[in-house]
Design a protein around this motif. Structure first.
Motif, mmCIF file in Angstrom:
data_model
loop_
_atom_site.group_PDB
_atom_site.id
_atom_site.type_symbol
_atom_site.label_atom_id
_atom_site.label_comp_id
_atom_site.label_asym_id
_atom_site.label_seq_id
_atom_site.Cartn_x
_atom_site.Cartn_y
_atom_site.Cartn_z
ATOM 1 N N GLN A 93 0.838 -1.206 0.000
ATOM 2 C CA GLN A 93 0.000 0.000 0.000
ATOM 3 C C GLN A 93 0.875 1.258 0.000
ATOM 4 O O GLN A 93 0.628 2.210 -0.756
ATOM 5 C CB GLN A 93 -0.913 0.010 1.229
ATOM 6 C CG GLN A 93 -1.845 -1.183 1.365
ATOM 7 C CD GLN A 93 -3.047 -1.128 0.449
ATOM 8 O OE1 GLN A 93 -3.185 -0.223 -0.371
ATOM 9 N NE2 GLN A 93 -3.925 -2.111 0.558
ATOM 10 N N SER A 144 -6.426 1.047 -8.645
ATOM 11 C CA SER A 144 -6.333 1.111 -7.189
ATOM 12 C C SER A 144 -7.401 2.068 -6.668
ATOM 13 O O SER A 144 -7.210 3.286 -6.652
ATOM 14 C CB SER A 144 -4.944 1.586 -6.749
ATOM 15 O OG SER A 144 -4.886 1.665 -5.346
ATOM 16 N N THR A 145 -8.529 1.505 -6.250
ATOM 17 C CA THR A 145 -9.610 2.342 -5.724
ATOM 18 C C THR A 145 -9.266 2.916 -4.357
ATOM 19 O O THR A 145 -10.032 3.709 -3.811
ATOM 20 C CB THR A 145 -10.907 1.522 -5.616
ATOM 21 O OG1 THR A 145 -10.677 0.362 -4.804
ATOM 22 C CG2 THR A 145 -11.378 1.075 -6.996
ATOM 23 N N GLN A 146 -8.118 2.536 -3.808
ATOM 24 C CA GLN A 146 -7.692 3.016 -2.490
ATOM 25 C C GLN A 146 -6.602 4.075 -2.597
ATOM 26 O O GLN A 146 -5.862 4.304 -1.647
ATOM 27 C CB GLN A 146 -7.177 1.822 -1.678
ATOM 28 C CG GLN A 146 -8.148 0.658 -1.639
ATOM 29 C CD GLN A 146 -7.529 -0.628 -1.131
ATOM 30 O OE1 GLN A 146 -7.992 -1.208 -0.161
ATOM 31 N NE2 GLN A 146 -6.489 -1.098 -1.787
ATOM 32 N N ALA A 187 -5.906 6.874 0.198
ATOM 33 C CA ALA A 187 -5.351 6.357 1.445
ATOM 34 C C ALA A 187 -3.902 5.926 1.255
ATOM 35 O O ALA A 187 -3.053 6.138 2.136
ATOM 36 C CB ALA A 187 -6.195 5.179 1.938
ATOM 37 N N GLN A 188 -3.602 5.352 0.104
ATOM 38 C CA GLN A 188 -2.227 4.941 -0.179
ATOM 39 C C GLN A 188 -1.292 6.143 -0.237
ATOM 40 O O GLN A 188 -0.162 6.098 0.267
ATOM 41 C CB GLN A 188 -2.185 4.158 -1.489
ATOM 42 C CG GLN A 188 -2.866 2.800 -1.390
ATOM 43 C CD GLN A 188 -3.170 2.186 -2.747
ATOM 44 O OE1 GLN A 188 -3.182 2.883 -3.767
ATOM 45 N NE2 GLN A 188 -3.418 0.890 -2.777
ATOM 46 N N ARG A 248 -4.196 -0.058 6.979
ATOM 47 C CA ARG A 248 -4.655 -0.335 5.638
ATOM 48 C C ARG A 248 -5.772 0.634 5.281
ATOM 49 O O ARG A 248 -6.405 1.223 6.172
ATOM 50 C CB ARG A 248 -5.138 -1.790 5.522
ATOM 51 C CG ARG A 248 -4.011 -2.803 5.537
ATOM 52 C CD ARG A 248 -4.509 -4.229 5.561
ATOM 53 N NE ARG A 248 -5.462 -4.497 4.482
ATOM 54 C CZ ARG A 248 -6.054 -5.682 4.318
ATOM 55 N NH1 ARG A 248 -5.783 -6.677 5.143
ATOM 56 N NH2 ARG A 248 -6.911 -5.867 3.330
ATOM 57 N N PRO A 249 -6.052 0.824 3.998
ATOM 58 C CA PRO A 249 -7.018 1.849 3.585
ATOM 59 C C PRO A 249 -8.408 1.718 4.185
ATOM 60 O O PRO A 249 -9.079 2.732 4.400
ATOM 61 C CB PRO A 249 -7.051 1.692 2.062
ATOM 62 C CG PRO A 249 -5.673 1.219 1.717
ATOM 63 C CD PRO A 249 -5.300 0.278 2.837
ATOM 64 N N HIS A 250 -8.882 0.497 4.457
ATOM 65 C CA HIS A 250 -10.239 0.377 4.982
ATOM 66 C C HIS A 250 -10.381 1.091 6.329
ATOM 67 O O HIS A 250 -11.462 1.590 6.656
ATOM 68 C CB HIS A 250 -10.634 -1.102 5.115
ATOM 69 C CG HIS A 250 -9.982 -1.825 6.244
ATOM 70 N ND1 HIS A 250 -8.695 -2.326 6.173
ATOM 71 C CD2 HIS A 250 -10.424 -2.141 7.488
ATOM 72 C CE1 HIS A 250 -8.390 -2.917 7.313
ATOM 73 N NE2 HIS A 250 -9.414 -2.818 8.129
ATOM 74 N N ALA A 295 -11.010 4.772 5.907
ATOM 75 C CA ALA A 295 -12.373 5.065 5.459
ATOM 76 C C ALA A 295 -13.409 4.891 6.565
ATOM 77 O O ALA A 295 -14.557 5.312 6.397
ATOM 78 C CB ALA A 295 -12.727 4.171 4.274
ATOM 79 N N TRP A 301 -15.079 8.777 0.532
ATOM 80 C CA TRP A 301 -15.023 7.337 0.770
ATOM 81 C C TRP A 301 -14.602 6.593 -0.504
ATOM 82 O O TRP A 301 -13.784 5.676 -0.468
ATOM 83 C CB TRP A 301 -16.386 6.852 1.258
ATOM 84 C CG TRP A 301 -16.446 5.454 1.786
ATOM 85 C CD1 TRP A 301 -15.439 4.536 1.824
ATOM 86 C CD2 TRP A 301 -17.587 4.811 2.360
ATOM 87 N NE1 TRP A 301 -15.891 3.352 2.378
ATOM 88 C CE2 TRP A 301 -17.195 3.490 2.717
ATOM 89 C CE3 TRP A 301 -18.902 5.213 2.614
ATOM 90 C CZ2 TRP A 301 -18.088 2.581 3.297
ATOM 91 C CZ3 TRP A 301 -19.782 4.310 3.189
ATOM 92 C CH2 TRP A 301 -19.383 3.018 3.527
ATOM 93 N N HIS A 311 -11.419 3.956 -0.314
ATOM 94 C CA HIS A 311 -11.581 2.500 -0.261
ATOM 95 C C HIS A 311 -12.789 2.079 -1.093
ATOM 96 O O HIS A 311 -13.797 2.803 -1.162
ATOM 97 C CB HIS A 311 -11.781 2.040 1.189
ATOM 98 C CG HIS A 311 -11.725 0.556 1.359
ATOM 99 N ND1 HIS A 311 -12.850 -0.220 1.491
ATOM 100 C CD2 HIS A 311 -10.673 -0.305 1.406
ATOM 101 C CE1 HIS A 311 -12.503 -1.497 1.614
ATOM 102 N NE2 HIS A 311 -11.191 -1.575 1.574
#
Length: 492
Positions: A47, A77-79, A82-83, A144-146, A149, A181, A185
């Motif tokens: 990540q 990468s839908t995250q 956050a990454q 982690r990204p979750h 979110a 959001w 994530h």
């Protein structure tokens, strides 16, 4: 016994209290002190690496460039946001950055949970729900990204629940929450899907003359939420990406966080479910039909995939709060005294000062179990280009510029390859190991020493062990060895 949700006039979301801040700061401090545990996941490494790539290239990825099995294949990468946040914080202060960000996000999540619950329930009920949520969500509290979110998810669902409670529609200012959001994530798709059941709950609770107009307003809000979810670098593809996760089939059960819950031993989930059932039987608690369906859906998701425990932990209390306040004598007292702004500021200042002191004194680092540093250095020295790796080593290989056979981006590799890889490493089908090694022209393997595949390669012609330590073992294909599946004689 029937029930409708609590009237909006009985709810004061603006009622200031110190308890939510105390719970939020308590969770933050607890997680900061145990900060190394937040790095106990191999996916954190990739990540951060992808976030750094996005910063360096000022673009988001559209194809895979980190594996040799899927190189050049479409992947998004839908995250990404956050990454980027993780990578930027890592650049600034090392691993303390992702740890502090994760602890702050989780502390903020529990602050919001306590604030939303405290507007409807008394302090005792709020603390019980928060403690249960903390215990249920603890296994997935990772950098982690979750996690980044989670506060956004809670604010969004809190707005949906609040609108249903007052038989209205969420305000338009909540729509940017879905946009945020969606960039943090891929779970935002679930947030959009929740609009429908809460809309139905609000409509069925409203007076008959208002139902059609209210339904139309919710429908418009749902369309706007869908459009808000497309405001990402990937547009509509951010929503479509969820299909790849849902289509992984058997592969999901091979990954720990996606596996179903195991009740062979009593655990927090079982205790929570039995406690809730006992309370409902003892107090005669009833829920509106739609809220029963929402609650059952959350329970089903948690039972099906352990990674959904945090959804049950954080969202079920919001669904239950208003009905419980009406039936169980746990409603928040009216006219509670406001919390002191001076004390709030002092606590926040103390938390910031304590964070700086602790982060300076303590050196955070990912778990060495997922970081076979010496073995990867040996792989580079050997010049291995196509490495068949254990799933848990994927993040470290990406972080060190070694193309992976497989890694935590499960949606990229698909059901077939994930299942085949797992079967090969565990020797569920021994010949499958050699078929994969030959089909992908693998020249070296990087496996944990105790894996059945590593033990078989010790005794296989054409392969030789060239490195081993407590974390990893390397087998290299012998020069000139034929790329054929060796005969495996069953034990007598």
């Amino acid at each position: 016994m029937t029930i409708t949700v609590v009237d909006a006039n009985q709810i004061s979301l603006a009622r200031p209290r110190l308890l939510p801040l105390a719970i939020g700061l308590g969770v933050y401090v607890l997680l900061l002190i145990s900060g190394d545990r937040l790095l106990n996941d191999p996916d954190t490494l990739w990540q951060v690496t992808i976030g750094q790539w996005i910063i360096d290239h000022r673009a988001v990825p559209w194809t895979d460039s980190y594996s040799f099995t899927m190189a050049g294949q479409p992947w998004i990468s839908t995250q990404w946001l956050a990454q980027v946040a993780f990578a930027a914080s890592y650049q600034f202060v090392g691993w303390a950055g992702p740890v502090v960000m994760t602890a702050a996000a989780l502390g903020g999540t529990f602050y919001l949970l306590a604030r939303l619950l405290g507007a409807r329930l008394n302090d005792t009920a709020t603390v019980i729900f928060a403690a249960a949520a903390l215990a249920l969500a603890a296994p997935h509290m990772l950098a982690r990204p979750h996690v980044m979110a989670m506060p956004v998810m809670l604010a969004w669902v809190g707005a949906l629940v609040g609108a249903a409670d007052r038989r209205g529609v969420p305000p338009l200012w909540t729509l940017p929450l879905i946009t945020l959001w969606a960039n943090l994530h891929g779970g935002f798709v679930f947030g959009i899907a929740l609009v429908a059941p809460f809309a139905l709950d609000a409509v069925l609770s409203a007076e008959r003359p208002r139902r059609v107009a209210l339904l139309l307003r919710w429908a418009l809000f749902g369309v706007l939420a869908l459009a808000a979810g497309c405001i990402t670098p990937y547009g509509w593809d951010s929503i479509l990406a969820s299909r790849k996760i849902l289509s992984l089939g058997e592969a999901l059960s091979r990954i720990g966080e996606w596996a179903p819950e195991d009740f062979s031993q009593i655990g927090v989930l079982e205790i929570t479910l039995l406690g809730g059932l006992g309370l409902a039987l003892l107090r005669g608690v009833t829920l509106p039909p739609v809220r029963i369906l929402i609650l059952l859906g959350l329970i089903h998701m948690a039972l099906s995939h352990s990674r959904n425990l945090e959804l049950l932990a954080l969202l079920a209390p919001l669904v239950l709060a208003a009905p419980l306040a009406a039936q169980c004598g746990v409603a928040a007292p009216a006219g509670a005294p406001p919390s002191s702004r001076g004390l709030t500021a002092a606590l926040l200042a103390l938390a910031i000062g304590g964070t700086l002191a602790f982060a300076t004194w303590h050196s955070f680092a990912p778990r060495s179990l997922f970081a076979p540093q010496a073995a990867v250095a040996e792989l580079k020295r050997l010049g291995a280009k196509r490495v068949f790796n254990d799933y848990s080593f994927g993040g470290y290989l990406i972080a060190n510029g070694v193309p992976t056979f497989i890694d935590g981006r499960t949606e990229l590799f698909g059901e077939t390859l994930v299942v085949d890889h797992d079967d090969a490493v565990r020797l569920r089908a021994p010949d499958k190991l050699f078929r994969l090694l030959d089909a992908y022209a693998v020249d070296a393997t990087l496996l944990i020493p105790s894996s059945p595949a590593a033990k078989l390669l010790d005794r296989t012609e054409g392969w030789q062990k060239v490195y081993a330590d407590d974390l990893a073992v390397i087998h290299q294909r012998k020069p000139g060895a034929p790329r054929t599946t060796p005969t495996i004689n069953p034990p007598r």
